[in-house]
Design a protein around this motif. Structure first.
Motif, PDB file in Angstrom:
ATOM      1  N   THR A  53       0.843  -1.199   0.000  1.00  0.00           N
ATOM      2  CA  THR A  53       0.000   0.000   0.000  1.00  0.00           C
ATOM      3  C   THR A  53       0.875   1.244   0.000  1.00  0.00           C
ATOM      4  OG1 THR A  53      -1.710  -1.165   1.265  1.00  0.00           O
ATOM      5  CG2 THR A  53      -1.840   1.236   1.182  1.00  0.00           C
ATOM      6  N   THR A  55       0.565   5.341   0.044  1.00  0.00           N
ATOM      7  CA  THR A  55      -0.331   6.467   0.281  1.00  0.00           C
ATOM      8  C   THR A  55       0.488   7.748   0.322  1.00  0.00           C
ATOM      9  OG1 THR A  55      -1.801   5.051   1.584  1.00  0.00           O
ATOM     10  CG2 THR A  55      -2.085   7.436   1.800  1.00  0.00           C
ATOM     11  N   THR A  75      -1.789  -1.444  -3.870  1.00  0.00           N
ATOM     12  CA  THR A  75      -2.839  -0.429  -3.821  1.00  0.00           C
ATOM     13  C   THR A  75      -2.178   0.945  -3.769  1.00  0.00           C
ATOM     14  OG1 THR A  75      -4.428  -1.862  -2.695  1.00  0.00           O
ATOM     15  CG2 THR A  75      -4.746   0.506  -2.478  1.00  0.00           C
ATOM     16  N   VAL A  77      -2.761   5.135  -3.462  1.00  0.00           N
ATOM     17  CA  VAL A  77      -3.643   6.248  -3.074  1.00  0.00           C
ATOM     18  C   VAL A  77      -2.799   7.515  -3.071  1.00  0.00           C
ATOM     19  CG1 VAL A  77      -5.126   7.237  -1.316  1.00  0.00           C
ATOM     20  CG2 VAL A  77      -5.109   4.759  -1.662  1.00  0.00           C
ATOM     21  N   ALA A 100      -8.479   2.911  -4.572  1.00  0.00           N
ATOM     22  CA  ALA A 100      -9.360   1.898  -3.982  1.00  0.00           C
ATOM     23  C   ALA A 100     -10.097   2.429  -2.758  1.00  0.00           C
ATOM     24  CB  ALA A 100      -8.550   0.664  -3.608  1.00  0.00           C
ATOM     25  N   THR A 101      -9.465   3.335  -2.014  1.00  0.00           N
ATOM     26  CA  THR A 101     -10.068   3.850  -0.783  1.00  0.00           C
ATOM     27  C   THR A 101     -10.196   5.363  -0.768  1.00  0.00           C
ATOM     28  OG1 THR A 101      -7.892   3.891   0.289  1.00  0.00           O
ATOM     29  CG2 THR A 101      -9.214   1.889   0.551  1.00  0.00           C
ATOM     30  N   SER A 102      -9.535   6.051  -1.704  1.00  0.00           N
ATOM     31  CA  SER A 102      -9.580   7.516  -1.753  1.00  0.00           C
ATOM     32  C   SER A 102      -9.213   7.966  -3.159  1.00  0.00           C
ATOM     33  CB  SER A 102      -8.612   8.109  -0.729  1.00  0.00           C
ATOM     34  OG  SER A 102      -8.634   9.521  -0.757  1.00  0.00           O
ATOM     35  N   VAL A 127     -13.380   1.862  -6.132  1.00  0.00           N
ATOM     36  CA  VAL A 127     -14.263   2.143  -5.002  1.00  0.00           C
ATOM     37  C   VAL A 127     -14.478   3.642  -4.867  1.00  0.00           C
ATOM     38  CG1 VAL A 127     -14.570   1.978  -2.506  1.00  0.00           C
ATOM     39  CG2 VAL A 127     -13.621   0.044  -3.764  1.00  0.00           C
ATOM     40  N   ALA A 128     -13.390   4.382  -4.711  1.00  0.00           N
ATOM     41  CA  ALA A 128     -13.481   5.830  -4.534  1.00  0.00           C
ATOM     42  C   ALA A 128     -13.577   6.533  -5.880  1.00  0.00           C
ATOM     43  CB  ALA A 128     -12.260   6.335  -3.782  1.00  0.00           C
TER      44      ALA A 128
END
Length: 227
Positions: A53, A55, A75, A77, A100-102, A127-128
């Motif tokens: 991940t 970020t 992932t 972000v 995926a999340t943001s 998703v986001a």
């Protein structure tokens, strides 16, 4: 003594080759630059349960895997990230998810696959709500499966585009590219080989282009473009 030292070195080299390596990264913050090299069989760079991940903004990740049955699951972000993935060998798998999340913007994903029976998937804004991502995949080999899902809802400014470019050389490949969202999307496919399956789909608020070039026989082709 010299012979003994060489024997020990040779044994250590064979021992290293025999075992796979697992790498898991959770990065938070801007301006990371990382280069990961895994040489051998069965190496892991993240899994579906424990993903790599990243970020943050302005990150650069270069992953090189050489061998068979290796795995990448990552992932992303953030904005202005560059991911370069090279897999050489057969029966390798990779999955990269952006946003995926943001929301994530202005990201670049470049993949090079060399070998047979490899599977790769790129998911953008799954998703986001997401912004644009440039996706460039080059695959050389047969029976490879390439899937791109670009679901960004953002509208681009001026000449900006959500771009997917796929080049595949080999037979019996399966390629699926789906763009949905607020237009400004381009899909380019260049393929050389026979008996492959292509499904290209674009939908959204206008302004989309599909450019496909194939050389070979026995293809199954589906192209769907909607406003």
């Amino acid at each position: 003594m010299r012979t003994s030292i060489f024997a020990i070195v040779a044994y250590l080299m064979m021992t290293c080759v025999a075992y796979a390596s697992d790498v898991y990264i959770t990065q938070s913050g801007a301006s990371l630059s990382a280069n990961i090299v895994q040489d051998g069989t069965g190496n892991v760079m993240g899994t579906s349960a424990t993903r790599v991940t990243l970020t943050g903004d302005n990150q650069t990740l270069d992953i090189d895997q050489v061998g068979n049955t290796n795995t990448i699951a990552a992932t992303i972000v953030g904005a202005t990230q560059t991911q370069t993935i090279n897999q050489t060998g057969s029966s390798n798998q990779s999955t990269v998810s952006v946003g995926a999340t943001s929301a994530s913007a202005d990201n670049s994903i470049v993949q090079t696959l060399t070998g047979d029976s490899n599977t790769t998937a790129v998911n953008v804004a799954n998703v986001a709500a997401g912004d644009d991502a440039d996706i460039d995949i080059v695959a050389t080999g047969s029976s490879n499966t390439i899937t791109v899902n670009e679901n960004s809802t953002a509208s681009m400014l001026l000449t900006d585009k959500k771009v997917t470019s796929i080049t595949a050389i080999g037979s019996s490949n399966t390629i699926t590219s789906t763009h949905t969202g607020a237009g400004d999307m381009d899909t380019t496919l260049h393929h050389t080989g026979s008996s492959s399956t292509f499904a290209l789909s674009q939908g959204g608020a206008n302004d989309g282009t599909v450019d496909m070039t194939t050389v070979g026989t026995g293809h199954a082709v589906t192209v769907t473009v909607t406003d």
